[in-house]
Design an enzyme around this catalytic site. Structure first.
Site, PDB file in Angstrom:
ATOM      1  N   ASP A  66      68.666  18.268  41.633  1.00 30.01           N
ATOM      2  CA  ASP A  66      68.287  19.653  41.330  1.00 30.01           C
ATOM      3  C   ASP A  66      68.890  20.099  39.997  1.00 30.01           C
ATOM      4  O   ASP A  66      69.953  19.627  39.608  1.00 30.01           O
ATOM      5  CB  ASP A  66      68.775  20.558  42.471  1.00 30.01           C
ATOM      6  N   ASN A 100      56.761  21.158  46.343  1.00 33.55           N
ATOM      7  CA  ASN A 100      56.698  21.212  44.867  1.00 33.55           C
ATOM      8  C   ASN A 100      55.286  21.374  44.303  1.00 33.55           C
ATOM      9  O   ASN A 100      55.118  21.708  43.128  1.00 33.55           O
ATOM     10  CB  ASN A 100      57.345  19.967  44.239  1.00 33.55           C
TER      11      ASN A 100
END
Ligand code: FPP
Length: 250
Positions: free
Chosen positions: A29, A77
């Site tokens: 991340d 996503n």
């Protein structure tokens, strides 16, 4: 690779070889934030993220870790701007094409897990080719979770098992943890020992939900593009200081 990182080709002396995690997973991340901090477009963060991943993969191999699993694209996503999704799909494909020779030289076995049928056809082709060619490689098992969701993985295992029961191939009593694990994407990879998340968020984000049950968690504020060998060293030091009791009393 930073100067600090190049000094870390061998397992650092303060880490015990026999107490290394066998299987490490990374939630990579912070690519977008890394780029934003530098006034760059988000995609530059993903590019640098690939460099970081390549170095961490090589490092895991150099230090004797058997398996690395990376969360490259979650089922959620797809909700990102279309240009970013397109960029990521093209990036995965290009990286696979460019890195296949090196993965062969370095004896890396790559596999992709997730709902791969929803990915662009040309990417599916590269995935198949790289998995096929590296199938016999043994130095490290590198798994890339793409269009992956932990709940979906568990559901697909349930469906396959239910079908076997319905077809009379399996009795419900035979369903135990080992059998269930055999139907997960990670079948054949050692149990997950350490899950690392970069950029500070204290979440699992639907990653390896079954497998994380007894894994140690390590969260760092470092953004993924800056996660290098020195950072991995820190994570492993923390891991080796943990008292893993698996719910028992010592
Ligand atoms: C999360 O950062 C990162 C991603 C969604 C993409 C990660 C993918 C790679 C590093 C490429 C891997 C490539 C291969 C071929 C294995 P973010 O964009 O969510 O960062 P933010 O939270 O700062 O916005």
């Amino acid at each position: 690779m930073t100067v600090n990182s190049t000094l870390l080709q061998k397992l650092p002396a303060d880490l015990a070889q026999d107490r290394l995690p066998r299987h490490v997973a990374v939630i990579m991340d912070g690519n977008g934030r890394w780029a934003k901090q530098r006034g760059l477009p988000r995609i530059m963060g993903h590019r640098r993220g690939v460099d970081a991943l390549k170095d961490i993969l090589r490092c895991c191999k150099d230090w004797g870790i058997q398996a690395l699993t990376a969360y490259a694209f979650s089922t959620e996503n797809w909700g990102r701007p279309i240009e970013e999704v397109d960029f990521l799909m093209t990036l995965f494909e290009r990286v696979l094409r460019q890195e296949l020779r090196e993965m062969m030289e370095e004896d890396v076995q790559i596999r992709f897990v997730g709902n791969l049928s929803a990915l662009p056809k040309s990417l599916q082709g590269e995935i198949e080719r790289s998995m096929e060619q590296t199938r016999e490689n043994r130095s490290i098992q590198f798994t890339v979770a793409t269009n992956y969701g932990g709940r979906q993985e568990i559901l697909q295992a349930c469906r396959t098992i239910a079908q076997k029961v319905q077809d009379g191939l399996l009795s419900p009593e035979a369903i135990d943890e080992a059998l269930f694990e055999h139907h997960l994407y990670t079948a054949g990879i050692s149990d997950l020992d350490l899950m690392i998340r970069t950029s500070g968020e204290m979440r699992i984000s639907n990653f390896l939900l079954w497998q994380v049950a007894y894994a140690e968690l390590y969260v760092t504020d470092t953004l993924w593009p800056d996660f290098d060998r020195a950072e991995l060293h820190r994570a492993l030091t923390s891991y080796q200081q943990r008292d893993r009791r698996f719910g028992k009393v010592k």
